[in-house]
Design a protein around this motif. Structure first.
Motif, PDB file in Angstrom:
ATOM      1  N   ILE A   1      32.566 -63.560 102.061  1.00 50.18           N
ATOM      2  CA  ILE A   1      31.106 -63.343 101.720  1.00 50.18           C
ATOM      3  C   ILE A   1      31.164 -61.826 100.913  1.00 50.18           C
ATOM      4  O   ILE A   1      30.355 -61.934 100.022  1.00 50.18           O
ATOM      5  CB  ILE A   1      30.133 -63.295 102.993  1.00 50.18           C
ATOM      6  CG1 ILE A   1      30.230 -64.759 103.568  1.00 50.18           C
ATOM      7  CG2 ILE A   1      28.746 -62.908 102.451  1.00 50.18           C
ATOM      8  CD1 ILE A   1      29.454 -64.987 104.768  1.00 50.18           C
ATOM      9  N   ALA A   2      31.705 -61.143 101.516  1.00 55.04           N
ATOM     10  CA  ALA A   2      31.864 -59.690 100.704  1.00 55.04           C
ATOM     11  C   ALA A   2      32.388 -59.769  99.350  1.00 55.04           C
ATOM     12  O   ALA A   2      31.818 -59.319  98.246  1.00 55.04           O
ATOM     13  CB  ALA A   2      32.499 -58.444 101.543  1.00 55.04           C
ATOM     14  N   MET A   3      33.483 -60.743  99.243  1.00 54.70           N
ATOM     15  CA  MET A   3      34.041 -60.802  97.769  1.00 54.70           C
ATOM     16  C   MET A   3      33.071 -61.532  96.879  1.00 54.70           C
ATOM     17  O   MET A   3      33.169 -61.200  95.767  1.00 54.70           O
ATOM     18  CB  MET A   3      35.250 -61.344  98.005  1.00 54.70           C
ATOM     19  CG  MET A   3      36.381 -60.609  98.819  1.00 54.70           C
ATOM     20  SD  MET A   3      37.744 -61.642  99.007  1.00 54.70           S
ATOM     21  CE  MET A   3      38.352 -61.768  97.544  1.00 54.70           C
ATOM     22  N   LEU A   4      32.496 -62.451  97.409  1.00 50.26           N
ATOM     23  CA  LEU A   4      31.519 -63.379  96.573  1.00 50.26           C
ATOM     24  C   LEU A   4      30.187 -62.421  96.097  1.00 50.26           C
ATOM     25  O   LEU A   4      30.019 -62.585  95.052  1.00 50.26           O
ATOM     26  CB  LEU A   4      31.178 -64.638  97.191  1.00 50.26           C
ATOM     27  CG  LEU A   4      32.288 -65.498  97.335  1.00 50.26           C
ATOM     28  CD1 LEU A   4      31.739 -66.845  98.269  1.00 50.26           C
ATOM     29  CD2 LEU A   4      32.739 -66.058  96.198  1.00 50.26           C
ATOM     30  N   LEU A   5      29.962 -61.895  97.188  1.00 49.86           N
ATOM     31  CA  LEU A   5      28.788 -61.057  96.625  1.00 49.86           C
ATOM     32  C   LEU A   5      29.092 -59.812  95.709  1.00 49.86           C
ATOM     33  O   LEU A   5      28.433 -59.427  94.620  1.00 49.86           O
ATOM     34  CB  LEU A   5      28.264 -60.253  97.883  1.00 49.86           C
ATOM     35  CG  LEU A   5      27.269 -61.137  98.876  1.00 49.86           C
ATOM     36  CD1 LEU A   5      26.960 -60.407  99.889  1.00 49.86           C
ATOM     37  CD2 LEU A   5      26.045 -61.485  98.200  1.00 49.86           C
ATOM     38  N   GLY A   6      30.120 -59.073  95.961  1.00 48.71           N
ATOM     39  CA  GLY A   6      30.833 -58.152  95.060  1.00 48.71           C
ATOM     40  C   GLY A   6      30.943 -58.775  93.503  1.00 48.71           C
ATOM     41  O   GLY A   6      30.613 -58.455  92.699  1.00 48.71           O
ATOM     42  N   PHE A   7      31.713 -60.044  93.366  1.00 53.80           N
ATOM     43  CA  PHE A   7      31.710 -60.520  92.094  1.00 53.80           C
ATOM     44  C   PHE A   7      30.263 -61.071  91.436  1.00 53.80           C
ATOM     45  O   PHE A   7      30.296 -60.759  90.384  1.00 53.80           O
ATOM     46  CB  PHE A   7      32.385 -62.006  92.299  1.00 53.80           C
ATOM     47  CG  PHE A   7      32.709 -62.637  91.021  1.00 53.80           C
ATOM     48  CD1 PHE A   7      33.631 -62.113  90.183  1.00 53.80           C
ATOM     49  CD2 PHE A   7      31.940 -63.630  90.711  1.00 53.80           C
ATOM     50  CE1 PHE A   7      33.732 -62.991  88.753  1.00 53.80           C
ATOM     51  CE2 PHE A   7      32.148 -64.410  89.497  1.00 53.80           C
ATOM     52  CZ  PHE A   7      33.046 -63.965  88.863  1.00 53.80           C
ATOM     53  N   ARG A   8      29.435 -61.447  92.236  1.00 52.54           N
ATOM     54  CA  ARG A   8      28.090 -61.588  91.579  1.00 52.54           C
ATOM     55  C   ARG A   8      27.383 -60.284  91.289  1.00 52.54           C
ATOM     56  O   ARG A   8      26.720 -60.189  90.111  1.00 52.54           O
ATOM     57  CB  ARG A   8      27.197 -62.290  92.634  1.00 52.54           C
ATOM     58  CG  ARG A   8      27.593 -63.499  93.104  1.00 52.54           C
ATOM     59  CD  ARG A   8      27.225 -64.893  92.452  1.00 52.54           C
ATOM     60  NE  ARG A   8      25.962 -65.085  92.318  1.00 52.54           N
ATOM     61  CZ  ARG A   8      25.214 -65.890  91.632  1.00 52.54           C
ATOM     62  NH1 ARG A   8      25.891 -66.533  90.994  1.00 52.54           N
ATOM     63  NH2 ARG A   8      23.965 -66.375  91.681  1.00 52.54           N
TER      64      ARG A   8
END
Length: 207
Positions: free
Chosen positions: A193-200
């Motif tokens: 979740i943290a990686m996806l949010l960071g990418f967004r």
């Protein structure tokens, strides 16, 4: 004739460490004595003693090593504060107050626990601390115009932190312990979740 429990190597380490620490204090006073803050010696001199104590315990081995490491790290942090104050560079060097404590936490990886779950959690904390230590140089580079930073550059840290946690989660199932899959899932879920949010955030999809 009296004897002491202190071994000769410890004496040598104490003398060498204290000598180097006091020499550093003298050099700082010679350079910044006229323009700096002399009262910061009240921080530097105790810090020199703390660093020396940490070095002595660190070289004794046995159960003193970890305690010596903690004392040494504390002394170095206090000494850095004193050096920045005496040089009137705290407004410039405050990012070091992020880097040094984080490096101290990351260094505890050398004393990782034996249990696989505890070791995985400890390795995760040490990895995140090592990543956080790079925030200090990042803040220093932000003051320069060497290159253009992305608008949401901090999102890179979200992605990197998620990757650290995810890698430790993927390593956990290979140990023959109970609830290893559940533990790996608990680590991997927030990491993804943290990686996806960071990418967004990095791509501007989120404000």
């Amino acid at each position: 004739m009296t004897t002491t429990s202190e071994t000769p190597p410890a004496r040598y380490v104490a003398a060498l460490g204290l000598g180097i620490a006091l020499l550093t204090v003298m050099v700082l006073n010679l350079i910044f004595g006229d323009t700096g803050r002399p009262w910061a010696n009240a921080i530097l001199l105790p810090a020199a003693l703390i660093v020396t104590s940490g070095l002595v315990l660190l070289t004794r081995g046995r159960g003193y090593t970890f305690l010596g490491y903690l004392i040494l790290c504390a002394g170095l942090i206090v000494a850095t504060v004193g050096a920045l104050l005496i040089a009137k560079r705290m407004t410039w060097g405050w990012p070091l107050m992020i880097t040094l404590p984080c490096l101290a936490v990351a260094g505890t990886y050398l004393w990782a626990p034996r249990h696989p779950v505890a070791r995985a959690l400890h390795r995760t904390v040490a990895g995140l601390a090592l990543l956080a230590a790079t925030l200090g140089p990042a803040f220093l580079l932000l003051r320069t115009a060497l290159f253009t930073w992305p608008a949401h550059w901090w999102a890179l840290y979200m992605i990197a932190a998620g990757a650290v946690v995810l890698l430790n989660a993927l390593e956990l199932p290979r140990h023959p312990i109970r609830y290893r899959l559940q533990g790996a899932t608990l680590l991997a879920g927030p990491a993804i979740i943290a990686m996806l949010l960071g990418f967004r955030f990095l791509t501007g999809a989120l404000p």
